[in-house]
Design a protein around this motif. Sequence first.
Motif, PDB file in Angstrom:
ATOM      1  N   LEU A  59       0.867  -1.127   0.000  1.00 35.16           N
ATOM      2  CA  LEU A  59       0.077   0.059  -0.089  1.00 35.16           C
ATOM      3  C   LEU A  59       0.854   1.127  -0.090  1.00 35.16           C
ATOM      4  O   LEU A  59       0.725   2.151  -0.783  1.00 35.16           O
ATOM      5  N   LEU A  60       2.030   1.246   0.939  1.00 35.01           N
ATOM      6  CA  LEU A  60       2.793   2.297   1.044  1.00 35.01           C
ATOM      7  C   LEU A  60       3.717   2.539   0.039  1.00 35.01           C
ATOM      8  O   LEU A  60       4.140   3.793  -0.339  1.00 35.01           O
ATOM      9  N   LEU A  95       4.156  10.267   6.631  1.00 32.77           N
ATOM     10  CA  LEU A  95       2.717  10.133   6.970  1.00 32.77           C
ATOM     11  C   LEU A  95       2.491   8.954   7.910  1.00 32.77           C
ATOM     12  O   LEU A  95       1.921   9.037   8.844  1.00 32.77           O
ATOM     13  N   TRP A  96       2.921   7.763   7.293  1.00 32.96           N
ATOM     14  CA  TRP A  96       2.866   6.343   7.926  1.00 32.96           C
ATOM     15  C   TRP A  96       3.376   6.571   9.261  1.00 32.96           C
ATOM     16  O   TRP A  96       2.597   6.075  10.431  1.00 32.96           O
ATOM     17  N   VAL A 101       3.006   6.493  15.277  1.00 30.26           N
ATOM     18  CA  VAL A 101       3.384   7.014  16.775  1.00 30.26           C
ATOM     19  C   VAL A 101       1.993   7.547  17.604  1.00 30.26           C
ATOM     20  O   VAL A 101       1.918   7.080  18.733  1.00 30.26           O
ATOM     21  N   PHE A 102       1.254   8.305  16.729  1.00 34.64           N
ATOM     22  CA  PHE A 102       0.008   8.853  17.386  1.00 34.64           C
ATOM     23  C   PHE A 102      -1.136   7.649  17.660  1.00 34.64           C
ATOM     24  O   PHE A 102      -2.053   7.814  18.444  1.00 34.64           O
ATOM     25  N   ILE A 126       9.942  -0.429  10.681  1.00 35.49           N
ATOM     26  CA  ILE A 126      10.513  -1.155   9.571  1.00 35.49           C
ATOM     27  C   ILE A 126       9.891  -1.052   8.207  1.00 35.49           C
ATOM     28  O   ILE A 126      10.620  -0.845   7.154  1.00 35.49           O
ATOM     29  N   ILE A 127       8.618  -0.793   8.110  1.00 35.74           N
ATOM     30  CA  ILE A 127       7.765  -0.609   7.003  1.00 35.74           C
ATOM     31  C   ILE A 127       8.210   0.632   6.232  1.00 35.74           C
ATOM     32  O   ILE A 127       8.537   0.660   5.148  1.00 35.74           O
ATOM     33  N   ALA A 128       8.297   1.644   7.349  1.00 39.50           N
ATOM     34  CA  ALA A 128       8.830   3.207   6.679  1.00 39.50           C
ATOM     35  C   ALA A 128      10.167   2.891   6.126  1.00 39.50           C
ATOM     36  O   ALA A 128      10.470   3.418   4.790  1.00 39.50           O
ATOM     37  N   LEU A 129      11.283   2.331   6.610  1.00 38.66           N
ATOM     38  CA  LEU A 129      12.563   2.302   5.961  1.00 38.66           C
ATOM     39  C   LEU A 129      12.464   1.264   4.699  1.00 38.66           C
ATOM     40  O   LEU A 129      13.191   1.889   3.652  1.00 38.66           O
ATOM     41  N   ASP A 130      11.770   0.407   4.683  1.00 36.23           N
ATOM     42  CA  ASP A 130      11.547  -0.710   3.384  1.00 36.23           C
ATOM     43  C   ASP A 130      11.103   0.161   2.313  1.00 36.23           C
ATOM     44  O   ASP A 130      11.336  -0.204   1.130  1.00 36.23           O
TER      45      ASP A 130
END
Length: 497
Positions: A59-60, A95-96, A101-102, A126-130
């Motif tokens: 999705l991201l 954005l993810w 975090v919140f 992990i998702i954000a970095l990948d």
Amino acid sequence: MTLRRLAGDTLVYGTSYILGKVLNYLLITIYLTRKFVGEEDQYGLYTDFYFYVAMLLVLLTLRMETTYFRFASDKAMRDTSFSQTSIMLLGTSLLWMLFVVFGQTEMANALDYPGLEKHVVVLGAIIALDVMVAVPFAALRLEGRPVRYALLRLLGILINIVAVLFFLEILPALARQGVNWADSWYHHDDRLYYVFLSNLLGSLVVFLIFIPKYLRIHWVWNGALVKQMLKYALPLVIVGLAGVINQSSYITFQKYILPDSLIENLSAGGIYAAATRIAILMSLFTTAFNYAAEPFFFQHAKAEGARQIYADVAKGFTIAGCVLIAMILLYIDVVELILGESYRSGLSIVPILLLGFLFLGLYYNVSVWYKVTDRTNFGALISGTGAIITIVLNIILIREFEVVGSAWAALACYTFMIVACYVIGQKYYPVPYDLMRIAIPIIGVFLIYWIGLQLRDFFGDALWKTLLVNTTLLIGYVVFLYKMERDLILSVLRRGK
């Protein structure tokens, strides 16, 4: 020569991918199925979490890696395509992370894992970095830099493995010896968290290495190009999400549909997930092939005889895939030793899933038509329908057959997808696939498996007898395939075509 080049690309890119996955496979399958003996629910929980990770990665990333291949195949557009796709993925990642975090508490509760907020945050990172390294890795593939690609993939996995061994072996040993800092860091009842943390460290190092590429981005927003990219990519997002549902959703359905408690259902799902790791040996080959074939298909889309090339590739893939299936099934008594003993009760699903993954690989072959003709909406329609089939059949079959129902649901889905994609594709982009020559190896591999089972009953269960009989069957099968497709096989093995 063209088929030989694809075979070489598959070997280079695929070997690095497979080697990395094998290292990860050794960690996740061999090590963790032994480390979590008596804690099958933890293995099930691990699998469930990574189902959501896979969904969110699709999705991201917005399928910008495939979109990059499409637009950057024109060298004049390569830098601009890299900049625009990278800017988009940086935005989705940031954005993810804000959302994670919140909203960590709400996310943990929604997954039925209250109290695991820190697990959610680590997996979110992990998702954000990948996501942010997806396009840089795609650029290495398109630029023909396999060594750097392989080294970076392997580096991340090696760091992951070393970190897991540190957290689960060295750290607890130091804690037992009374080392204060180790004792304060290590929590025996939350070992799964350390597995996630290790993955984060591997992803972080790889991202840091790619930072120089981000520094060379042209920070100019090209709205017209982005609109074109999104129009091409968004149907592929549906394709990707459907693919994750088809391959990895079983643990989520089993968690809720199996008749026992959540922990017991996760334990059953964990045993099923471990058994799928055997079939995933076929999936690794399929994915490695797809890594090499996707840019190959785009590069040859306008070449003379492209459609015949695609037909030959599908036939070659089937032969190689069926030989791999034969090796797994005929030597299952040895292959099963990969799993911890308490995880071996689910091996009945392996033949079903092997056939399913072969059909998935053939789908990757046949689906070339909607990618090279920019008809990605058809891909979304076919994959989306496949996902609906997976969901409906999981709900029905798990109630009737428990975890085995998930395997039959996967096979039904992939069978529909390959048939639908072939039928529609022949209307818009006809390719001369030799269906008989594709079907014969598939029928043959399961025929020799059945013969092996009958001979086992006749000769007895002694391992040496089973291996001797099955080795004879395997050699006979390979010789048969070689005689049937001698010209195709030789065209791959030697120069000149």
